[in-house]
Scaffold this active site. Structure first.
Site, mmCIF file in Angstrom:
data_model
loop_
_atom_site.group_PDB
_atom_site.id
_atom_site.type_symbol
_atom_site.label_atom_id
_atom_site.label_comp_id
_atom_site.label_asym_id
_atom_site.label_seq_id
_atom_site.Cartn_x
_atom_site.Cartn_y
_atom_site.Cartn_z
ATOM 1 N N MET A 30 0.839 -1.211 0.000
ATOM 2 C CA MET A 30 0.000 0.000 0.000
ATOM 3 C C MET A 30 0.872 1.259 0.000
ATOM 4 S SD MET A 30 -3.468 -0.919 1.985
ATOM 5 C CE MET A 30 -2.896 -0.745 3.659
ATOM 6 N N GLY A 31 2.141 1.099 -0.330
ATOM 7 C CA GLY A 31 3.013 2.275 -0.446
ATOM 8 C C GLY A 31 3.526 2.760 0.889
ATOM 9 N N ALA A 32 4.052 4.016 0.893
ATOM 10 C CA ALA A 32 4.791 4.550 2.046
ATOM 11 C C ALA A 32 5.851 3.508 2.414
ATOM 12 C CB ALA A 32 3.866 4.857 3.218
ATOM 13 N N LEU A 33 6.644 3.204 1.418
ATOM 14 C CA LEU A 33 7.536 2.044 1.501
ATOM 15 C C LEU A 33 8.699 2.254 2.465
ATOM 16 C CD1 LEU A 33 7.699 1.069 -2.288
ATOM 17 C CD2 LEU A 33 6.076 0.297 -0.537
ATOM 18 N N GLY A 36 11.089 -2.917 5.133
ATOM 19 C CA GLY A 36 10.298 -4.159 5.161
ATOM 20 C C GLY A 36 9.826 -4.496 3.756
ATOM 21 N N HIS A 37 9.310 -3.496 3.042
ATOM 22 C CA HIS A 37 8.874 -3.715 1.659
ATOM 23 C C HIS A 37 10.075 -4.051 0.766
ATOM 24 C CE1 HIS A 37 5.700 -0.792 3.184
ATOM 25 N NE2 HIS A 37 4.967 -1.820 2.818
ATOM 26 N N GLN A 61 -10.275 -2.696 2.486
ATOM 27 C CA GLN A 61 -9.773 -3.405 3.667
ATOM 28 C C GLN A 61 -9.726 -2.515 4.906
ATOM 29 O OE1 GLN A 61 -5.868 -4.158 1.711
ATOM 30 N NE2 GLN A 61 -5.004 -3.849 3.741
ATOM 31 N N GLY A 162 4.946 -10.265 3.913
ATOM 32 C CA GLY A 162 5.711 -10.180 5.153
ATOM 33 C C GLY A 162 5.029 -10.920 6.298
HETATM 34 P P1 AMP Z 1 1.533 -2.914 3.474
HETATM 35 O O1 AMP Z 1 2.089 -1.928 2.506
HETATM 36 O O2 AMP Z 1 1.639 -2.493 4.900
HETATM 37 O O3 AMP Z 1 0.175 -3.421 3.081
HETATM 38 O O4 AMP Z 1 2.489 -4.178 3.398
HETATM 39 C C1 AMP Z 1 2.802 -4.772 2.162
HETATM 40 C C2 AMP Z 1 3.609 -6.009 2.425
HETATM 41 O O5 AMP Z 1 4.806 -5.675 3.122
HETATM 42 C C3 AMP Z 1 2.872 -7.040 3.304
HETATM 43 O O6 AMP Z 1 3.141 -8.343 2.816
HETATM 44 C C4 AMP Z 1 3.487 -6.826 4.643
HETATM 45 O O7 AMP Z 1 3.430 -7.951 5.482
HETATM 46 C C5 AMP Z 1 4.920 -6.491 4.264
HETATM 47 N N1 AMP Z 1 5.569 -5.773 5.362
HETATM 48 C C6 AMP Z 1 5.128 -4.651 5.981
HETATM 49 N N2 AMP Z 1 5.950 -4.319 6.992
HETATM 50 C C7 AMP Z 1 6.932 -5.257 7.021
HETATM 51 C C8 AMP Z 1 8.073 -5.477 7.842
HETATM 52 N N3 AMP Z 1 8.377 -4.669 8.853
HETATM 53 N N4 AMP Z 1 8.859 -6.542 7.569
HETATM 54 C C9 AMP Z 1 8.552 -7.390 6.542
HETATM 55 N N5 AMP Z 1 7.486 -7.238 5.736
HETATM 56 C C10 AMP Z 1 6.681 -6.195 5.965
#
Ligand code: AMP
Length: 295
Positions: A30-33, A36-37, A61, A162
């Site tokens: 969902m961006g704001a990378l 972790g991303h 969601q 993640g």
């Molecule tokens: P989001 O942008 O928050 O929807 O996350 C997109 C993907 O990045 C999802 O599969 C998350 O589980 C993964 N993700 C977010 N934060 C982390 C993190 N700290 N470590 C590993 N993966 C992450």
């Protein structure tokens, strides 16, 4: 990195990639990378020929509309980070590329849209009834809806998620199995800040004071990991609940120790095959989740 805003154009491009017999790795976000991303992109680069990342803040969601409004959007910085991570393709669709007017109307009326099930009766059983599922009504239906749509557009060989969103991984694995989607789900470890805080796009919304205090969340999980061999499940759960009881800054939404397959609370460490400690905490500005694998 090639950027696509249109599903059709992305599909056409990927068809030529596929006819070249290349494997596609996909990381939906969902961006704001953050790092972790980036770790998902790095894992995809290792295992696949072409890496696609999507950035789409998925409205279906979000159960809390103010959370959707306040969700950080940093597309330009995200593009730069993806280029430096070696991502090949970014898909950054507008909302009407993903949802029809009818689907958005259902969301506006707070009705759960099941059209993503493609005529099948996908049932997550208890996987989406506990923890995040119990506290965020409709959340996992929205996640499955958008991920299934993205999978149909990108048609990846492997998709990277993640472990930070541990329950989400189970729900997506279950969806892929039930819809018989021909792809592999790859789980990637949680990336943390130096002080232990799990990286999250929502961390940027923490006040300076809150940022100092939130290390208590990961700190609690690390302590549980140290102590679980000497204490029963119920005592550890009680201990964590007590720890947050009078906290002026944070409210504990849940703390649970669950089996990694069933996502249900385990009775005892002795009889369990696996154990993951999961936590959700609400602060004034934001809600954060984290987890740790005990065994
Ligand atoms: P989001 O942008 O928050 O929807 O996350 C997109 C993907 O990045 C999802 O599969 C998350 O589980 C993964 N993700 C977010 N934060 C982390 C993190 N700290 N470590 C590993 N993966 C992450």
């Amino acid at each position: 990195m090639i950027i696509f805003y249109s599903s059709e154009k992305l599909k056409n491009h990927l068809n030529s990639v596929l006819s070249g017999q290349k494997t596609i790795g996909f990381a939906p976000t969902m961006g704001a990378l953050h790092q972790g991303h980036v770790s998902l992109v790095a894992a995809a680069k290792k295992l696949c020929d072409v890496v696609v990342c999507s950035i789409f803040v998925n409205p279906t969601q979000f159960n809390d509309l103010s959370d959707l409004d306040k969700y950080p959007r940093t597309l330009e910085a995200d593009k730069a980070l993806l280029v430096s991570a070696g991502c090949d393709i970014l898909f950054a669709p507008e909302i009407n590329e993903i949802y029809s007017a009818e689907e958005l109307e259902l969301k506006r009326q707070h009705k759960e849209d099941k059209s993503w099930m493609l005529g099948k009766n996908v049932d997550f059983g208890l996987l989406d009834k506990v923890m995040e599922g119990a506290h965020r009504p409709g959340h996992f239906n929205g996640v499955a809806q958008v991920v299934s749509k993205l999978f149909r557009i990108v048609e990846p060989h492997k998709a990277f998620f993640g472990q930070k969103d541990f329950q989400q991984l189970s729900v997506i694995r279950s969806m892929v199995k039930q819809l018989e989607m021909p792809l592999e789900i790859v789980a990637c470890p949680i990336v943390r800040e130096a002080d232990g805080l799990a990286m999250s796009s929502r961390n940027t919304r923490l006040s300076v004071e809150e940022r100092k205090n939130v290390t208590k969340i990961s700190g609690t999980l690390f302590s549980v990991k140290e102590e679980y061999k000497n204490k029963p499940v119920s005592e550890l759960i009680q201990q964590v609940e007590d720890l947050f009881k009078n906290d002026p800054c944070m409210t504990l939404e849940y703390f649970d120790i669950v089996d990694s397959s069933s996502i249900q609370t385990i009775d005892s460490f002795g009889s369990a095959k696996s154990a993951v400690a999961c936590i959700a905490v609400k602060l004034e500005s934001v809600r954060l989740i984290d987890n740790i694998v005990l065994f």
